[in-house]
Design an enzyme around this catalytic site. Structure first.
Site, short mmCIF file in Angstrom:
data_model
loop_
_atom_site.label_atom_id
_atom_site.label_comp_id
_atom_site.label_asym_id
_atom_site.label_seq_id
_atom_site.Cartn_x
_atom_site.Cartn_y
_atom_site.Cartn_z
N ASP A 76 0.77 -1.38 -0.04
CA ASP A 76 -0.02 -0.06 0.03
C ASP A 76 0.78 1.26 0.21
O ASP A 76 2.12 1.25 0.18
CB ASP A 76 -0.86 0.06 1.32
CG ASP A 76 -0.29 0.00 2.51
OD1 ASP A 76 0.87 -0.83 2.59
OD2 ASP A 76 -0.81 0.78 3.53
N ASP A 111 8.73 4.26 -1.00
CA ASP A 111 8.05 3.93 0.11
C ASP A 111 6.98 2.94 -0.25
O ASP A 111 5.79 3.30 -0.45
CB ASP A 111 7.67 4.78 1.23
CG ASP A 111 7.22 3.91 2.34
OD1 ASP A 111 7.17 2.92 2.59
OD2 ASP A 111 6.58 4.95 3.42
N GLU A 145 -0.15 -1.09 5.91
CA GLU A 145 1.05 -0.67 6.56
C GLU A 145 0.99 0.70 7.09
O GLU A 145 0.93 1.15 8.01
CB GLU A 145 2.51 -1.06 6.04
CG GLU A 145 3.52 -0.82 7.10
CD GLU A 145 4.14 0.39 7.12
OE1 GLU A 145 4.97 0.70 8.04
OE2 GLU A 145 3.69 1.37 6.30
N GLU A 146 0.47 1.67 6.11
CA GLU A 146 0.35 3.13 6.14
C GLU A 146 -0.79 3.41 7.06
O GLU A 146 -0.87 4.46 7.37
CB GLU A 146 0.49 3.61 4.77
CG GLU A 146 1.69 3.25 3.91
CD GLU A 146 2.95 3.90 4.39
OE1 GLU A 146 2.84 4.56 5.27
OE2 GLU A 146 3.67 4.08 3.66
N GLU A 174 11.89 -1.38 4.14
CA GLU A 174 11.50 0.03 4.31
C GLU A 174 12.77 0.95 3.77
O GLU A 174 13.90 0.73 4.04
CB GLU A 174 11.11 0.31 5.72
CG GLU A 174 9.74 -0.26 6.13
CD GLU A 174 8.70 0.44 5.55
OE1 GLU A 174 8.75 1.56 4.93
OE2 GLU A 174 7.50 0.17 6.06
ZN LIG Z 1 6.77 2.16 4.16
#
Ligand SMILES: [Zn+2]
Length: 387
Positions: A76, A111, A145-146, A174
């Site tokens: 994501d 990211d 994750e975000e 990451e």
């Molecule tokens: Zn990330």
């Protein structure tokens, strides 16, 4: 603008391009994981899709037993916001040469879709070269994750526990680097604790202070005291723990009413000297010393973790040095990551990925060359551990 032919790109860069073209804003995966599954399935990876609460996760494993090496990442991305603020389409995945350097542009390029591609292709390269490797290698990717991680990595961690699949090593892709690609490995993260504090007083008419107990004035004292407190002195791998006030709500809006309640929210980023309990005890002590009445609710967002030494850190460090000719420094700075859900399993967790200078910003882009280097570093790290 260079006209890049897709055929000139490596498999890793191609996969990164194809992932960036998918607008997978949290918690939507929109087919990113299918692209990764399509690369790993033909090599004999056991690809398990785990869905919960609108989140999709892929757990792809090859081999069994120990050592168990798990890559960790997310498909994501945060919203690009207003497309008009960008100087290129956020999901165009265009490659552009700027002052002699090629960049892959788009939301998620740093990211962390370049890392997703590099981790996936590292597994492909490793398994192709070592089809009968010992132990287990794999990847866990989530589409949340975000966001709040609901149905994401913590959900899969329960699955891992249930099936006795506890990783020995976890490498999180990451973005970790600061000024140049290869300069930083994150070997830990600080913990995060939020408190919702309501300071209680007595509401009344501003002209009759003897009948009121001003909650705003009391809260101001508490906020000042908390802000001025030194929570600890830092530790071997961590700076001093920090405290910040993030929100304040108080007052009815009228100019003649003394508030009976003042609410504020605050957050600690804390190191391995502290725990939620230690922080809460200190807060109670300060509240009592100021003679205040408060309602306090804590939300623990993550515990601190650190991998101080060991084969994973050594293998990664040596791979970076061999391929980039520079030594990475260790850091525990920055926000939390999903590594915080894996570390409590007793797993050694480290993070290494591209630069993070443009994450969550408009015009996010990654140096194209770093994607292939990242792939090579991941492969070398696997070889050092398994071969
Ligand atoms: Zn990330």
């Amino acid at each position: 603008m260079t006209n890049f032919k897709e055929s000139n790109l490596s498999m890793t860069a191609k996969l990164a391009v194809n992932l960036i073209k998918i607008p997978s804003i949290t918690p939507n995966d929109l087919g990113c994981l299918d692209l990764i599954k399509a690369r790993l399935s033909p090599l004999g990876f056991n690809c398990i899709t785990l869905e919960d609460s609108g989140t999709t996760n892929l757990l792809a494993l090859h081999g069994t037993g120990s050592p168990f090496f798990l890559f960790l990442g997310h498909t994501d991305v945060v919203s690009p916001g207003n497309d008009a603020d960008w100087s290129f389409p956020p999901f165009g995945a265009e490659i552009k040469n700027i002052e002699g350097t090629d960049y892959l542009q788009g939301r998620g390029s740093q990211d962390m879709k370049s890392s997703d591609a590099a981790m996936t292709e590292a597994l492909v390269s490793f398994v192709e070269a070592n089809p009968n490797h010992k132990g287990c290698v794999g990847i866990l990717l989530t589409s949340n994750e975000e966001g709040d991680a609901k149905g994401g990595t913590p959900f899969v961690v329960e699955y891992l526990k249930e099936h006795k699949l506890i990783p020995d090593y976890c490498l999180v892709g990451e973005p970790s680097c600061v000024d140049t690609f290869g300069d930083t490995i994150k070997n830990g993260r600080r913990g995060s604790l939020t408190a919702h504090i309501t300071v209680l007083g007595v509401q009344g008419h501003v002209a009759y202070p003897q009948r009121c107990d001003n909650a705003a004035a009391k809260a101001a004292k508490l906020m000042a005291t908390l802000s001025e407190t030194t929570w600890d002195q830092g530790s071997e791998f961590f700076p001093k723990s920090s405290f910040q006030i993030t929100n304040i709500k108080c007052g009815t809006g009228a100019e003649n009413v003394v508030p009976g309640e003042c609410y504020f929210m605050c957050n600690w980023r804390f190191n391995d000297n502290l725990t939620q309990e230690k922080i809460a005890n200190k807060v109670s002590e300060l509240v009592n010393s100021l003679n205040l009445k408060c309602e306090i609710r804590y939300v623990l967002n993550g515990l601190p973790f650190v991998t101080k030494c060991g084969d994973l850190l050594e293998a990664l460090n040596a791979s970076i040095e061999e391929l980039l000719g520079q030594k990475a420094k260790l850091s525990t700075a920055g926000g939390t990551s999903d590594g915080r859900f894996i570390a409590p399993l007793g797993t050694k967790v480290v993070e290494f990925g591209p630069r993070s200078n443009l994450i969550h910003k408009v015009n996010e882009a990654v140096e194209l060359a770093s994607i292939d280097k990242l792939h090579q570093i991941y492969v070398k790290t696997l070889e050092k551990i398994f071969c």
